[in-house]
Design a protein around this motif. Structure first.
Motif, PDB file in Angstrom:
ATOM      1  N   ALA B 368      27.074  -0.561  34.671  1.00 24.17           N
ATOM      2  CA  ALA B 368      27.212   0.061  33.361  1.00 24.17           C
ATOM      3  C   ALA B 368      26.598   1.453  33.330  1.00 24.17           C
ATOM      4  CB  ALA B 368      26.559  -0.825  32.292  1.00 24.17           C
ATOM      5  N   THR B 369      25.512   1.635  34.080  1.00 29.17           N
ATOM      6  CA  THR B 369      24.833   2.925  34.029  1.00 29.17           C
ATOM      7  C   THR B 369      25.360   3.884  35.088  1.00 29.17           C
ATOM      8  OG1 THR B 369      23.091   2.046  35.458  1.00 29.17           O
ATOM      9  CG2 THR B 369      22.720   1.935  33.093  1.00 29.17           C
ATOM     10  N   GLY B 370      26.251   3.401  35.942  1.00 32.81           N
ATOM     11  CA  GLY B 370      26.867   4.286  36.929  1.00 32.81           C
ATOM     12  C   GLY B 370      25.921   4.719  38.038  1.00 32.81           C
ATOM     13  N   LEU B 371      24.862   3.953  38.267  1.00 35.32           N
ATOM     14  CA  LEU B 371      23.909   4.320  39.316  1.00 35.32           C
ATOM     15  C   LEU B 371      24.563   4.376  40.696  1.00 35.32           C
ATOM     16  CD1 LEU B 371      21.190   4.358  37.726  1.00 35.32           C
ATOM     17  CD2 LEU B 371      20.272   3.007  39.606  1.00 35.32           C
ATOM     18  N   HIS B 372      25.631   3.603  40.851  1.00 32.26           N
ATOM     19  CA  HIS B 372      26.275   3.535  42.159  1.00 32.26           C
ATOM     20  C   HIS B 372      27.070   4.801  42.467  1.00 32.26           C
ATOM     21  CE1 HIS B 372      29.140   2.298  39.147  1.00 32.26           C
ATOM     22  NE2 HIS B 372      30.108   2.544  39.987  1.00 32.26           N
ATOM     23  N   GLU B 373      27.348   5.614  41.464  1.00 32.39           N
ATOM     24  CA  GLU B 373      28.200   6.784  41.725  1.00 32.39           C
ATOM     25  C   GLU B 373      27.549   8.090  41.293  1.00 32.39           C
ATOM     26  OE1 GLU B 373      31.734   5.646  39.629  1.00 32.39           O
ATOM     27  OE2 GLU B 373      30.827   5.936  37.660  1.00 32.39           O
ATOM     28  N   THR B 374      26.261   7.989  40.932  1.00 29.20           N
ATOM     29  CA  THR B 374      25.584   9.215  40.493  1.00 29.20           C
ATOM     30  C   THR B 374      25.283  10.116  41.688  1.00 29.20           C
ATOM     31  OG1 THR B 374      23.692  10.083  39.285  1.00 29.20           O
ATOM     32  CG2 THR B 374      23.287   8.154  40.659  1.00 29.20           C
ATOM     33  N   HIS B 375      25.252  11.426  41.429  1.00 31.04           N
ATOM     34  CA  HIS B 375      24.827  12.364  42.468  1.00 31.04           C
ATOM     35  C   HIS B 375      23.376  12.786  42.252  1.00 31.04           C
ATOM     36  CE1 HIS B 375      28.805  12.440  44.084  1.00 31.04           C
ATOM     37  NE2 HIS B 375      29.305  12.718  42.885  1.00 31.04           N
ATOM     38  N   GLU B 376      22.794  12.343  41.148  1.00 27.30           N
ATOM     39  CA  GLU B 376      21.387  12.625  40.875  1.00 27.30           C
ATOM     40  C   GLU B 376      20.521  11.533  41.495  1.00 27.30           C
ATOM     41  OE1 GLU B 376      21.388  14.767  36.550  1.00 27.30           O
ATOM     42  OE2 GLU B 376      21.648  12.600  36.572  1.00 27.30           O
ATOM     43  N   ILE B 377      19.311  11.906  41.839  1.00 28.33           N
ATOM     44  CA  ILE B 377      18.348  10.893  42.286  1.00 28.33           C
ATOM     45  C   ILE B 377      17.905  10.151  41.030  1.00 28.33           C
ATOM     46  CG2 ILE B 377      16.092  10.510  43.332  1.00 28.33           C
ATOM     47  CD1 ILE B 377      16.599  13.001  45.046  1.00 28.33           C
ATOM     48  N   THR B 378      18.269   8.896  40.949  1.00 27.52           N
ATOM     49  CA  THR B 378      18.098   8.165  39.695  1.00 27.52           C
ATOM     50  C   THR B 378      17.355   6.860  39.929  1.00 27.52           C
ATOM     51  OG1 THR B 378      20.201   9.083  38.923  1.00 27.52           O
ATOM     52  CG2 THR B 378      19.337   7.173  37.727  1.00 27.52           C
ATOM     53  N   VAL B 379      16.426   6.557  39.023  1.00 25.75           N
ATOM     54  CA  VAL B 379      15.785   5.250  39.013  1.00 25.75           C
ATOM     55  C   VAL B 379      16.345   4.474  37.825  1.00 25.75           C
ATOM     56  CG1 VAL B 379      13.620   4.011  38.618  1.00 25.75           C
ATOM     57  CG2 VAL B 379      13.664   5.970  40.166  1.00 25.75           C
ATOM     58  N   ILE B 383      13.579  -3.808  32.328  1.00 27.03           N
ATOM     59  CA  ILE B 383      12.225  -4.326  32.162  1.00 27.03           C
ATOM     60  C   ILE B 383      12.244  -5.659  31.428  1.00 27.03           C
ATOM     61  CG2 ILE B 383       9.915  -3.847  31.250  1.00 27.03           C
ATOM     62  CD1 ILE B 383      10.537  -0.894  31.451  1.00 27.03           C
ATOM     63  N   GLY B 384      11.554  -6.607  32.007  1.00 26.65           N
ATOM     64  CA  GLY B 384      11.444  -7.914  31.366  1.00 26.65           C
ATOM     65  C   GLY B 384      10.261  -8.625  31.973  1.00 26.65           C
ATOM     66  N   THR B 385      10.215  -9.935  31.848  1.00 23.77           N
ATOM     67  CA  THR B 385       9.153 -10.706  32.491  1.00 23.77           C
ATOM     68  C   THR B 385       9.188 -10.427  33.989  1.00 23.77           C
ATOM     69  OG1 THR B 385       9.594 -12.381  30.852  1.00 23.77           O
ATOM     70  CG2 THR B 385       8.206 -13.014  32.688  1.00 23.77           C
ATOM     71  N   ASN B 386      10.434 -10.294  34.476  1.00 26.29           N
ATOM     72  CA  ASN B 386      10.653  -9.820  35.815  1.00 26.29           C
ATOM     73  C   ASN B 386      11.372  -8.490  35.680  1.00 26.29           C
ATOM     74  OD1 ASN B 386      10.074 -11.528  38.244  1.00 26.29           O
ATOM     75  ND2 ASN B 386      11.891 -10.349  38.877  1.00 26.29           N
ATOM     76  N   THR B 387      10.912  -7.487  36.365  1.00 25.01           N
ATOM     77  CA  THR B 387      11.541  -6.174  36.231  1.00 25.01           C
ATOM     78  C   THR B 387      12.285  -5.843  37.518  1.00 25.01           C
ATOM     79  OG1 THR B 387       9.891  -5.413  34.665  1.00 25.01           O
ATOM     80  CG2 THR B 387      11.095  -3.714  35.880  1.00 25.01           C
ATOM     81  N   GLU B 388      13.578  -5.554  37.370  1.00 23.38           N
ATOM     82  CA  GLU B 388      14.361  -5.140  38.523  1.00 23.38           C
ATOM     83  C   GLU B 388      14.455  -3.624  38.505  1.00 23.38           C
ATOM     84  OE1 GLU B 388      15.998  -7.198  36.174  1.00 23.38           O
ATOM     85  OE2 GLU B 388      15.384  -9.097  37.091  1.00 23.38           O
ATOM     86  N   ILE B 389      14.252  -3.041  39.674  1.00 22.45           N
ATOM     87  CA  ILE B 389      14.260  -1.583  39.779  1.00 22.45           C
ATOM     88  C   ILE B 389      15.200  -1.173  40.898  1.00 22.45           C
ATOM     89  CG2 ILE B 389      12.825   0.481  40.050  1.00 22.45           C
ATOM     90  CD1 ILE B 389      10.368  -1.350  39.549  1.00 22.45           C
ATOM     91  N   SER B 390      16.017  -0.155  40.629  1.00 23.32           N
ATOM     92  CA  SER B 390      16.862   0.402  41.681  1.00 23.32           C
ATOM     93  C   SER B 390      16.641   1.897  41.764  1.00 23.32           C
ATOM     94  CB  SER B 390      18.341   0.115  41.389  1.00 23.32           C
ATOM     95  OG  SER B 390      18.637  -1.232  41.675  1.00 23.32           O
ATOM     96  N   LEU B 391      16.792   2.398  42.958  1.00 23.80           N
ATOM     97  CA  LEU B 391      16.690   3.836  43.192  1.00 23.80           C
ATOM     98  C   LEU B 391      17.969   4.279  43.890  1.00 23.80           C
ATOM     99  CD1 LEU B 391      15.176   6.586  43.488  1.00 23.80           C
ATOM    100  CD2 LEU B 391      14.226   5.692  45.631  1.00 23.80           C
ATOM    101  N   ALA B 392      18.691   5.188  43.229  1.00 26.24           N
ATOM    102  CA  ALA B 392      19.929   5.698  43.822  1.00 26.24           C
ATOM    103  C   ALA B 392      19.648   7.070  44.400  1.00 26.24           C
ATOM    104  CB  ALA B 392      21.017   5.790  42.750  1.00 26.24           C
ATOM    105  N   VAL B 393      19.963   7.222  45.682  1.00 28.10           N
ATOM    106  CA  VAL B 393      19.771   8.523  46.309  1.00 28.10           C
ATOM    107  C   VAL B 393      20.771   8.700  47.452  1.00 28.10           C
ATOM    108  CG1 VAL B 393      17.880   7.537  47.705  1.00 28.10           C
ATOM    109  CG2 VAL B 393      18.104  10.016  47.526  1.00 28.10           C
ATOM    110  N   ASP B 394      21.515   9.779  47.413  1.00 27.84           N
ATOM    111  CA  ASP B 394      22.473  10.100  48.481  1.00 27.84           C
ATOM    112  C   ASP B 394      23.389   8.923  48.809  1.00 27.84           C
ATOM    113  OD1 ASP B 394      21.374  12.581  48.688  1.00 27.84           O
ATOM    114  OD2 ASP B 394      20.055  12.075  50.382  1.00 27.84           O
ATOM    115  N   GLY B 395      23.846   8.234  47.798  1.00 29.78           N
ATOM    116  CA  GLY B 395      24.790   7.134  48.031  1.00 29.78           C
ATOM    117  C   GLY B 395      24.123   5.818  48.383  1.00 29.78           C
TER     118      GLY B 395
END
Lengths: 634, 634
Positions: B368-379, B383-395
């Motif tokens: 939904a947030t398009g992290l998979h296709e962003t060209h920006e370095i994006t986190v 956030i929840g009881t368990n927090t999932e975090i992704s970092l998109a960089v250079d594909g």
């Protein structure tokens, strides 16, 4: 019970057992797998009684009725007398006459066994290359680790691809199998057996587990089931039971009417039947120390109405012209969708239907009897309340259905009953003597289908009945009453503890005329459609419980079949059940079943312009012939 | 009730309604779709209250806290003062200051709305080409006749092949759809709509019927559902509810423990959840005059544990290292297999999981947030009881999961509570003044996650807290007690009808340090894995109910996020729900979700050699900065 008493009783018993004759011979009865140990000189009939084989013996062992025919396979018995040679065909012996001289093996034809036992035994067995639709493989997976976090399903799928040769099936998971996978993997050290159907993993089991299959023929009245080891093709057990839907109506139309009363009623019919199938499967499994949860595939056949009812499909359109099924082609679904409690992902395969009144059971019967590939002009019949008939000629298969009615089930007959203990099942009239046999030799309480068929045939033979079915007063001391009330006293009350008179009356004869007339008209219409004469028929295959049990001579005598030599007839037992078993064991047979259903040319009789004339002509009882064994050749 | 009494009551009511002012202006609040009619000169904050829009207003409308920010879309309001310009960023207005001069439309950012309303509104909406997995077609069949006896299913299948262009799908029938077919055909004059998924006819309906889809995000605590018209892509209704499994344990580990107690317990968890989903779907459908039986497809997302529990998959292995899911890839099954009462053949699609603690909900959020296709370095964080975090960089996409704990849900906090009426949700400490806002302006009864986060941030800002979280005695008149018992009196009993004192104590601060430290350590570890410095992050996407509701300034102040300009943060609402909706509307999005799950490089934190050091460092509270709106730039 005191210890002393126990000692006395067991002492008695031991004494009894040790008192057996020492010069014992073995008699094996095939294909029933029963054995007797008897003294030299014992008759085969007596040996059969000891072995629990219910051989017919209408004349009570007098050597006159010919109903206890068996075939000697190996070993020596006393030679036949001239009188016996008159009664039985070449290659057969009368069990009541032949006395054992060595260990022997005898083959018992289905027609020589009493009804209850018959229902349990096999139809013909065609050899088939074992190639079931479900396949199983053992696989060993690498357990997960911190450097290998693949999900269980992914791990398994990738392991299958790494097999040699790579197994590209197993792309999908049945949900029930998937739910079992994580626990099973961990409980079995990551070494399991998977069961694949098409592209789907339908079951998982400990490595090496053998898989079970179930073939079921759902008749309107009876259900027959066969439990099979899918790895070896071996049949493990077979059993028959009443269709529990019988409580909701005896015939197809009554069931349709009940189902049409509402969704709750339709569901009730479906659940009742499924409950019966669950029980039957459970019983079969228990008999061989297995569990229904090991059954991974089921093949169901039945007439179109039973097919629809077990699937929970609407049946209203089956009860109204033009009698169109909801579903024609073969069909697969999960057993759990029907409420069957087998393996969670167990598959149910249903063979295709041909028409509203020619169902998957007939397709199965055609498959089992090979009608689709015969080079002989062959008629195949599955006789029941509804009789399906096919005619194979020059690669064509013409099929029709005729409403033969429930008379052969003993219904609508004055003293009729189902084939159950005490039913008169065989009748012979020799001059003024009346001979008959009851199921289980129980006191006569009624007349079942084969008994009434025999009765009508014998009454015609000795001249009591005219061609139109009229009973001639004064023609026999047992003929009583006048006009419509004329009747033939088959069993007087008190004879062999009969609780009341058993009578064949004028109306009973008419019921048999209607039933046999419908079947004969069906055969005649198919012959007309194919441009054939009756005498061109080279083979008649008669299937179904009643079809196997009837006396072909009697059926010929009443004109149910065209006048053909008795050698042209084969009684094959439950052809539908055999076909279901073939489809369970062989994917090729499933494909062939589909081809059969597509190839069949369905002939609708009810709207055929010649049907009424053919039916009317077929109602007559033919002229009696002198030879009981042989119908007149044209 | 007498008629007279009814007259009086309704008379009163009518009188009240006719007393409205005549010089009315319209204020529309987007995207909530609420409207107020107010007099010229009314503040937007007052208009929002009339419209039932729960705007934040921590300072009570004094123009100082900046929490009632809105954006003017059309129309005229009074211009901002210098003081207001200091408080809000360009393009925004304080609702408590702006007075309406014409009909206006204002856009309300999620962060300006109180929690209960927030949970109902949308996450970001990415435009997507409507291409749902289920397709529908109207077909007209020739009715059967004596010369055309094809079965219903065959008739339909052949009609589909005759369409232009020929429709070769529809080779298989869902059993539920097949059971409806015969009746539906005959009731609708052989003119029906069929619904196809892949090669299967999964539903039949009267011609022209519109199909419904349902997207559901199953959180450990909350469930959000969206009802969609699959023909138009229009969202018809949305609703949120508590996950009814909450009765069996507050967090994932508690649910796993309950499910492991036995098969009955696992089934109970599954059925409870499914019952909740059924109710929620029924409520959504009823709201727009539809019926759950019209729902033909569902997309479910959730964390891996919720995913497994709704499917009835074992979860034991999720609770034990190495935390391996049973199922990773996307999955389709029948809604009825889960016990969901939608269309008989309705399909349920589950997006893929990444790992035991990074589930389909995170995949949906990435989609939904398009992290998979962003060209920006994006986190991207959920956030929840368990927090999932992704970092998109250079594909690349690196993902991890961290146990941030339930503090942000108000648990383990001395006066903590869930975001419910009466919870302190915003806190501002201005000198010795304590300002706060409660949900629904109800009397303060506890402190929810965003309130405690604000509180800790503000206490650090005004120097009450040291970097290690210690509370300095004497630093503020509200600081009480000593040592471990030190606490800050946020709300004295009796103030605004508070039933008791509400205190932030030393342990609460530690809980927030642990929670935010886990999140920060997760971000830092991903940066390390990617070889990046924090300042290189160009965008931070914060999703989830709490993530959307938290004050980014406060989160920066406590060091939950690396020190970055606030403009780099986007709060997107329920990203997982939005992703589920996308997968419902677009087959391409499903494929992309699969690619995302495969592409993600999962980083296991618990065994990472640097994690403990990173976590320890992240526990500290950063030095306070002078600017409340802006974190220090590196």
């Amino acid at each position: 019970m005191t210890d002393k008493l126990v000692d006395e009783l067991t002492g008695d018993l031991t004494g009894g057992l040790t008192g057996e004759p020492t010069d014992e011979l073995t008699v094996d009865f095939e294909p029933l797998g029963r054995r007797a140990r008897v003294a030299r000189g014992t008759t085969l009939l007596e040996a059969a009684r000891q072995a629990g084989v219910g051989l017919n013996a209408v004349c009570g062992g007098a050597g006159t009725c010919g109903t206890c025919r068996v075939r000697l396979v190996t070993g020596a018995v006393t030679p036949p007398s001239e009188a016996e040679r008159d009664v039985v065909a070449e290659g057969f012996r009368l069990a009541c006459r032949a006395r054992v001289l060595s260990d022997v093996r005898v083959d018992v034809p289905p027609a020589s066994i009493t009804a209850p036992q018959r229902a349990q035994i096999e139809g013909l067995e065609r050899p088939v290359e074992l190639d079931p639709a479900v396949r199983s493989f053992d696989v060993t997976l690498a357990p997960p680790s911190l450097t290998d976090l693949r999900a269980d399903a992914t791990r398994l799928r990738e392991a299958l691809r790494e097999q040699s040769p790579p197994l590209n099936g197993g792309g999908r998971f049945d949900h029930g199998a998937l739910c079992q996978l994580p626990i099973l993997l961990r409980e079995n050290g990551w070494h399991i057996r998977i069961v694949i159907l098409n592209d789907e993993i339908i079951a998982v089991a400990p490595a090496g587990a053998a898989l079970l299959g179930l073939a079921v023929d759902i008749g309107t009245t009876k259900v027959a089931a066969y439990l099979v080891n899918l790895e070896s093709g071996e049949m493990l057990a077979a059993a028959g039971t009443m269709n529990p839907q019988i409580a909701y109506g005896e015939d197809v139309m009554a069931r349709i009417a009940y189902a049409m009363a509402g969704q709750a009623q339709a569901r009730e019919l479906q659940r009742t039947l499924v409950g019966g199938l669950d029980d039957l499967a459970g019983e079969l499994c228990a008999r061989v120390g297995r569990d229904s949860a090991e059954i991974v595939e089921v093949v169901l056949v039945g007439n179109t109405c039973m097919h629809h009812l077990v699937l929970g499909l609407p049946v209203k359109q089956l009860g109204l012209a033009p009698y169109v099924p909801a579903l024609g082609c073969s069909y697969d679904l999960k057993a759990r969708e029907l409420g069957l409690r087998f393996a969670p992902g167990a598959n149910v395969h249903l063979l295709p239907n041909i028409a509203g009144f020619v169902g998957a059971d007939h397709v199965a019967m055609l498959l089992a009897t090979g009608l689709h590939e015969t080079h002989e002009i062959t008629v195949g019949l599955d006789i029941g309340t509804n009789t399906e008939i096919s005619l194979a000629v020059d690669g064509r298969i013409l099929s029709c259905s005729c409403a033969s009615g429930p008379a052969f089930e003993g219904a609508h007959i004055h003293d009729g009953m189902r084939a159950a203990p005490g039913a008169v099942e065989r009748v012979r009239l020799i001059g003024e003597r009346v001979e008959y046999q009851t199921i289980d030799d129980a006191p006569p309480v009624g007349i079942c289908g084969s008994g009434i068929l025999d009765g009508v045939a014998e009454l015609r033979k000795i001249g009591v009945l005219r061609g139109n079915g009229a009973m001639q007063p004064g023609s026999h001391p047992r003929v009583r009453g006048r006009g419509k009330d004329t009747g033939f006293l088959l069993v007087p009350a008190g004879e062999r503890e009969a609780p009341r008179d058993l009578v064949i009356n004028r109306k009973d004869v008419n019921e048999i005329q209607l039933a046999k007339g419908a079947i004969r008209a069906g055969i005649d219409m198919l012959l007309e459609e194919a441009g054939l004469e009756a005498e061109q028929i080279e083979r008649v295959v008669v299937a179904g419980a009643f079809g196997t049990y009837l006396d072909v001579g009697s059926a010929l005598a009443v004109g149910m079949f065209p006048p053909l030599s008795r050698e042209r007839f084969v009684q094959v037992g439950n052809g539908a059940g055999s076909g279901a078993k073939l489809a369970l064991l062989s994917r090729r047979c499933r494909r062939v079943a589909g081809e059969i259903a597509r190839r069949v040319e369905y002939v609708e009789l009810t709207t055929h312009p010649h049907f009424v004339a053919a039916y009317t002509a077929a109602l007559m009882l033919p002229e009696p012939t002198g030879n009981d064994e042989e119908a007149p050749r044209p």
